[in-house]
Design a protein around this motif. Structure first.
Motif, PDB file in Angstrom:
ATOM      1  N   LEU A   1       0.818  -1.217   0.000  1.00 40.58           N
ATOM      2  CA  LEU A   1       0.000   0.000   0.000  1.00 40.58           C
ATOM      3  C   LEU A   1       0.845   1.258   0.000  1.00 40.58           C
ATOM      4  O   LEU A   1       0.660   2.145  -0.826  1.00 40.58           O
ATOM      5  CB  LEU A   1      -0.876   0.028   1.247  1.00 40.58           C
ATOM      6  N   PHE A   2       1.795   1.327   0.931  1.00 37.59           N
ATOM      7  CA  PHE A   2       2.613   2.525   1.023  1.00 37.59           C
ATOM      8  C   PHE A   2       3.498   2.637  -0.204  1.00 37.59           C
ATOM      9  O   PHE A   2       3.707   3.716  -0.726  1.00 37.59           O
ATOM     10  CB  PHE A   2       3.515   2.476   2.265  1.00 37.59           C
ATOM     11  N   GLY A   3       4.031   1.524  -0.625  1.00 42.75           N
ATOM     12  CA  GLY A   3       4.952   1.536  -1.755  1.00 42.75           C
ATOM     13  C   GLY A   3       4.291   2.104  -2.995  1.00 42.75           C
ATOM     14  O   GLY A   3       4.882   2.888  -3.731  1.00 42.75           O
ATOM     15  N   TYR A   4       3.050   1.702  -3.239  1.00 42.38           N
ATOM     16  CA  TYR A   4       2.364   2.232  -4.412  1.00 42.38           C
ATOM     17  C   TYR A   4       1.671   3.543  -4.114  1.00 42.38           C
ATOM     18  O   TYR A   4       1.460   4.354  -4.992  1.00 42.38           O
ATOM     19  CB  TYR A   4       1.323   1.225  -4.916  1.00 42.38           C
ATOM     20  N   GLY A   5       1.291   3.727  -2.844  1.00 39.59           N
ATOM     21  CA  GLY A   5       0.424   4.862  -2.513  1.00 39.59           C
ATOM     22  C   GLY A   5       1.142   6.168  -2.280  1.00 39.59           C
ATOM     23  O   GLY A   5       0.586   7.221  -2.536  1.00 39.59           O
ATOM     24  N   ILE A   6       2.379   6.123  -1.782  1.00 40.91           N
ATOM     25  CA  ILE A   6       3.052   7.379  -1.464  1.00 40.91           C
ATOM     26  C   ILE A   6       3.889   7.828  -2.650  1.00 40.91           C
ATOM     27  O   ILE A   6       4.793   7.135  -3.081  1.00 40.91           O
ATOM     28  CB  ILE A   6       3.952   7.239  -0.222  1.00 40.91           C
ATOM     29  N   LYS A   7       3.560   8.961  -3.171  1.00 42.03           N
ATOM     30  CA  LYS A   7       4.348   9.522  -4.270  1.00 42.03           C
ATOM     31  C   LYS A   7       4.857  10.887  -3.833  1.00 42.03           C
ATOM     32  O   LYS A   7       4.090  11.808  -3.630  1.00 42.03           O
ATOM     33  CB  LYS A   7       3.492   9.678  -5.523  1.00 42.03           C
ATOM     34  N   MET A   8       6.168  10.965  -3.633  1.00 38.08           N
ATOM     35  CA  MET A   8       6.749  12.225  -3.224  1.00 38.08           C
ATOM     36  C   MET A   8       7.057  13.072  -4.446  1.00 38.08           C
ATOM     37  O   MET A   8       7.000  14.285  -4.424  1.00 38.08           O
ATOM     38  CB  MET A   8       8.048  11.991  -2.456  1.00 38.08           C
ATOM     39  N   GLN A   9       7.421  12.383  -5.519  1.00 35.64           N
ATOM     40  CA  GLN A   9       7.765  13.107  -6.727  1.00 35.64           C
ATOM     41  C   GLN A   9       6.489  13.685  -7.323  1.00 35.64           C
ATOM     42  O   GLN A   9       5.453  13.032  -7.338  1.00 35.64           O
ATOM     43  CB  GLN A   9       8.423  12.161  -7.715  1.00 35.64           C
ATOM     44  N   VAL A  10       6.589  14.898  -7.781  1.00 34.16           N
ATOM     45  CA  VAL A  10       5.396  15.561  -8.306  1.00 34.16           C
ATOM     46  C   VAL A  10       5.429  15.495  -9.824  1.00 34.16           C
ATOM     47  O   VAL A  10       6.345  16.009 -10.451  1.00 34.16           O
ATOM     48  CB  VAL A  10       5.357  17.022  -7.836  1.00 34.16           C
ATOM     49  N   THR A  11       4.465  14.820 -10.411  1.00 33.57           N
ATOM     50  CA  THR A  11       4.357  14.811 -11.875  1.00 33.57           C
ATOM     51  C   THR A  11       2.907  15.078 -12.237  1.00 33.57           C
ATOM     52  O   THR A  11       2.009  14.920 -11.427  1.00 33.57           O
ATOM     53  CB  THR A  11       4.776  13.455 -12.481  1.00 33.57           C
ATOM     54  N   GLY A  12       2.701  15.441 -13.470  1.00 30.36           N
ATOM     55  CA  GLY A  12       1.335  15.660 -13.952  1.00 30.36           C
ATOM     56  C   GLY A  12       0.598  16.747 -13.201  1.00 30.36           C
ATOM     57  O   GLY A  12      -0.578  16.608 -12.906  1.00 30.36           O
TER      58      GLY A  12
ATOM     59  N   SER B   1       4.004  20.929   0.578  1.00 31.10           N
ATOM     60  CA  SER B   1       5.274  20.524  -0.022  1.00 31.10           C
ATOM     61  C   SER B   1       5.146  20.438  -1.536  1.00 31.10           C
ATOM     62  O   SER B   1       6.081  20.741  -2.267  1.00 31.10           O
ATOM     63  CB  SER B   1       5.717  19.191   0.542  1.00 31.10           C
ATOM     64  N   ARG B   2       3.979  20.039  -2.001  1.00 30.95           N
ATOM     65  CA  ARG B   2       3.797  19.970  -3.445  1.00 30.95           C
ATOM     66  C   ARG B   2       3.819  21.367  -4.045  1.00 30.95           C
ATOM     67  O   ARG B   2       4.381  21.571  -5.126  1.00 30.95           O
ATOM     68  CB  ARG B   2       2.487  19.260  -3.792  1.00 30.95           C
ATOM     69  N   ALA B   3       3.238  22.325  -3.323  1.00 32.14           N
ATOM     70  CA  ALA B   3       3.209  23.686  -3.852  1.00 32.14           C
ATOM     71  C   ALA B   3       4.623  24.215  -4.036  1.00 32.14           C
ATOM     72  O   ALA B   3       4.931  24.850  -5.043  1.00 32.14           O
ATOM     73  CB  ALA B   3       2.413  24.587  -2.920  1.00 32.14           C
ATOM     74  N   THR B   4       5.499  23.930  -3.058  1.00 29.52           N
ATOM     75  CA  THR B   4       6.888  24.382  -3.177  1.00 29.52           C
ATOM     76  C   THR B   4       7.528  23.777  -4.417  1.00 29.52           C
ATOM     77  O   THR B   4       8.185  24.463  -5.198  1.00 29.52           O
ATOM     78  CB  THR B   4       7.690  23.957  -1.936  1.00 29.52           C
TER      79      THR B   4
ATOM     80  N   MET C   1      13.104   5.502  -2.734  1.00 33.81           N
ATOM     81  CA  MET C   1      13.203   6.323  -1.533  1.00 33.81           C
ATOM     82  C   MET C   1      12.373   5.733  -0.405  1.00 33.81           C
ATOM     83  O   MET C   1      12.757   5.783   0.750  1.00 33.81           O
ATOM     84  CB  MET C   1      12.674   7.729  -1.817  1.00 33.81           C
ATOM     85  N   ILE C   2      11.209   5.200  -0.731  1.00 30.84           N
ATOM     86  CA  ILE C   2      10.244   4.833   0.298  1.00 30.84           C
ATOM     87  C   ILE C   2      10.378   3.384   0.754  1.00 30.84           C
ATOM     88  O   ILE C   2      10.399   3.107   1.954  1.00 30.84           O
ATOM     89  CB  ILE C   2       8.806   5.050  -0.234  1.00 30.84           C
ATOM     90  N   VAL C   3      10.500   2.451  -0.195  1.00 28.37           N
ATOM     91  CA  VAL C   3      10.350   1.039   0.164  1.00 28.37           C
ATOM     92  C   VAL C   3      11.358   0.547   1.210  1.00 28.37           C
ATOM     93  O   VAL C   3      10.960  -0.131   2.147  1.00 28.37           O
ATOM     94  CB  VAL C   3      10.327   0.158  -1.103  1.00 28.37           C
TER      95      VAL C   3
END
Lengths: 369, 359
Positions: free
Chosen positions: A36-47, A127-130, A172-174
């Protein structure tokens, strides 16, 4: 320590774990969390959903829009609506960024007069706004090339991303997630298994039998230790195959550190079970004790080197940071045993486990309070 | 009606008498929210920076003087690039800057001077942001005669403070978890302690019992929410409220009722408190993490996006963020109310049916 007694107790524990279906706990829950976390957390901002209001509609403004459209970081829409409606779109959470190109953009910029481009970002996710603001700045600076400005004296930046060139979120996360599940699942299981006996009253069998405290603990803990040890390999396989993580370090170090770490987790669970008299309390106290350090003080969300004051000290008190250092090293960095920090942290983990175990042994009472 | 109120009061009294549960609820609504909000910093702050400066030092010092707190710690100087990369490998620093011997000469002769930057990219988003900061600072230093200027507005949270965002997110997760667990416990505790049979013997309509019991838990949660919003969010964390607080409480009430439905379902299938905790974790974890608490839904895997449309929490989170931060008007909030209500009716009805079978 009588080996015969331990063996019998060990078997009893295993059978009980299987019959009460508790055996799913050490396997199902960690897998669920990692996936769940591995797929669910996206720190990188795309789209980033970007709305551009082009009031100029000139060659340069179209060039600017093209730059946004060609970037993988933005999903661009160009609309001809008023600024007010654009802001309302942000309020409705339909877009993340609004860029307004003024009407005299081309004319002024060719004359060399400064023009302001208005950028509005939705900072309800700060953080995404930055990150989005930084991206937009990058695109606009990139436009400089189109104005034929002499850039020979400009300082260039040559960035090298070490260990994770593509900046993949999974990398980064896993590894941090492994540090989380290998702490939580053994700790909960240990706390439960003893609290359960207290709640059901079967702990009196232990109080009244000739089994010593040491034998009792070794048998209880080794059964969980055995189960979770298998899990170390399972989560390793999930990380390397499902999430396609590289493995650059020494597997032996990974395995050894994980076993020590599980030992520490058992110690945590043991201490909790001594205080907790019922299963529900045991679960809650363990979760409180483990989730916060595993998440906040592990270096996974916030690097240890950026911490200061209390947070820095707290991070060093919990064992998670030491394990995470080793595990990130084995997966991404690859120094292995050649780094003295790794060896020091490995020893610290071991000592930590031993201390917790001794404390547990001291506080466990073989009588009713 | 009198019976309904009696059962309701009985539930409330038995809750307030169970000391452990009260402490637990208070802990989650206050300390847990506060700790999560102030503890996690996703923004890059206090980045540990290492520098190898082999240039004459004039220009590099000027650049470095722009890298200061709160974004950066005071730079540490290293003698060679080897020392610097060792420090990065051991995670003593996160970002390394290298100014080589030619740097300053090239700068004055306009021969494309270059700064090398090494970044430990194992630490999540911070490394990305740190690069962004440095790039912007160097760009400003370059002072390109660009005819364009950006006027940046960070709406709703000008200083991009993480604690405001995290505080609200955490409160929503706490509401979700506690509602399920408390509702489920209210029923299963009776099963465990054997008072269930007394319930069955009472000459009361079982529907009444279910409604009263779940309402009592909803009331407890709502009290907790009021406490948490007042004490933690507004008082300690200075969370702004740009929308209407009343909208938030109405939405919360609907959402809590929805989640109570899930709690009823869990209560119906579990035999003891142990199973409740396991089931709640297995059911609620996916719901919490796929609902946009950590990552906006549009950034997720497409398959997960469809799944999250089924989670009531995803509407609730988006709705609450709109109320707290974006100050959205009621008309634009309707989709969130609609989503929560629609899923709520289904889930509560299903839970109600399921637990009703036990009577």
């Amino acid at each position: 320590m009588r080996l015969r007694v331990i063996k019998a107790y060990f078997l009893k524990e295993m059978i009980e774990l299987i019959r009460t279906k508790m055996i799913t706990m050490p396997y199902l829950m960690p897998l669920l969390i990692v996936i769940l976390f591995g797929y669910g957390i996206k720190m990188q901002v795309t789209g980033v959903r970007t709305l551009i209001l082009d009031n100029d509609n000139s060659q340069i403004s179209r060039k600017l829009i093209l730059k946004f459209e060609h970037s993988k970081y933005f999903t661009t829409m160009v609309k001809n609506i008023s600024e007010k409606d654009g802001l309302r779109e942000i309020k409705k959470a339909n877009i993340d960024a609004l860029i307004i190109i003024p009407s005299s953009f081309e004319k002024n910029s060719l004359k060399g007069i400064k023009t302001e481009i208005g950028v509005f970002t939705d900072a309800s996710f700060p953080s995404r706004a930055t990150t989005i603001s930084n991206y937009i700045q990058g695109v606009i600076l990139d436009l400089a090339n189109d104005f034929n400005i002499d850039d020979s004296g400009v300082i260039n930046i040559n960035t090298r991303n070490l260990f994770n060139q593509a900046l993949r979120d999974e990398e980064m996360i896993v590894p941090g997630l492994l540090g989380m599940v290998l702490l939580i699942s053994p700790a909960i299981l240990t706390a439960l298994i003893i609290a359960k006996e207290k709640e059901m009253g079967t702990i009196f069998n232990f109080y009244s039998s000739s089994v010593s405290k040491g034998e009792f603990l070794v048998a209880k803990l080794s059964s969980i230790f055995f189960l979770v040890s298998i899990n170390i390999f399972i989560v390793f396989l999930v990380a390397s195959y499902l999430f396609d993580l590289p493995f650059r370090g020494s597997f032996f170090l990974f395995w050894l550190a994980s076993e020590f770490y599980v030992f520490v987790a058992l110690g945590f669970g043991l201490l909790v079970s001594i205080i907790a008299s019922s299963q529900i309390v045991a679960i809650i106290v363990t979760l409180m004790l483990t989730i916060i350090p595993a998440f906040m003080y592990s270096g996974m969300i916030m690097p240890i080197s950026s911490m200061s004051g209390e947070a820095f000290i707290t991070a060093h008190i919990y064992p998670v940071m030491y394990y995470n250092h080793i595990i990130y090293d084995t997966f991404l960095i690859g120094q292995g045993f050649s780094s003295s920090t790794n060896i020091l942290y490995l020893l610290l983990l071991f000592t930590y486990g031993v201390i917790l175990f001794i404390l547990g042994l001291l506080f466990l009472k073989k009588e009713i309070k | 009606m009198k019976i309904f109120i009696t059962i309701l009061l009985k539930e409330l009294i038995s809750f307030f008498r169970s000391f452990g549960l009260v402490i637990l609820v208070i802990y989650f609504f206050t300390a847990e929210v506060y700790v999560a909000a102030t503890g996690v910093e996703i923004e890059a702050k206090n980045v540990a920076l290492g520098v190898v400066d082999k240039s004459a030092g004039g220009i590099s010092k000027k650049i470095l003087s722009n890298l200061h707190s709160p974004e950066f710690k005071t730079p540490k100087f290293y003698k060679s690039q080897k020392e610097l990369s060792d420090a990065i490998y051991n995670k003593n620093i996160m970002v390394g800057m290298v100014f080589d011997e030619q740097f300053e000469k090239n700068y004055y002769k306009k021969l494309h001077p270059t700064v090398n930057i090494l970044i430990d990219s194992t630490t999540a988003s911070q490394s990305l942001m740190a690069i962004g900061y440095i790039q912007n600072i160097v760009m400003k230093f370059n002072n390109l005669k660009l005819p364009v200027e950006l006027k940046m507005h960070k709406l709703f949270n000008q200083n991009a403070e993480t604690k405001i965002f995290m505080g609200v997110s955490e409160l929503l997760s706490v509401i979700t978890l506690l509602t399920t667990i408390l509702t489920a416990i209210a029923f299963v505790k009776e099963k465990e302690s054997g008072t269930w049979d007394i319930m069955l013997l009472m000459p009361v309509n079982p529907k009444m019992i279910i409604l009263a019991k779940s309402l009592s838990q909803i009331i407890i949660i709502m009290i907790g929410v009021v406490l948490s919003v007042g004490l933690v969010l507004f008082h300690s964390l200075d969370v702004p409220i740009n929308g209407n607080l009343l909208h938030f409480f109405i939405l919360t009430f609907f959402y809590v009722a929805t989640t109570a439905g899930i709690g009823l379902f869990i209560a119906a299938v579990s035999k003891n408190i142990m199973q409740i905790s396991q089931l709640s974790i297995v059911i609620m974890m996916p719901i919490i993490f796929l609902s946009g608490a950590w990552t906006p839904i549009y950034a997720m895997h497409p398959l997960l996006q469809y799944l999250s449309a089924l989670a009531p929490l995803s509407y609730y989170i988006e709705g609450c963020q709109s109320i707290f931060f974006r100050g959205t008007s009621f008309i634009d909030l309707l989709p969130y109310f609609g989503g929560v209500l629609f899923l709520g009716v289904i889930l509560y009805w299903y839970g109600f049916r399921k637990i009703g079978k036990l009577f």
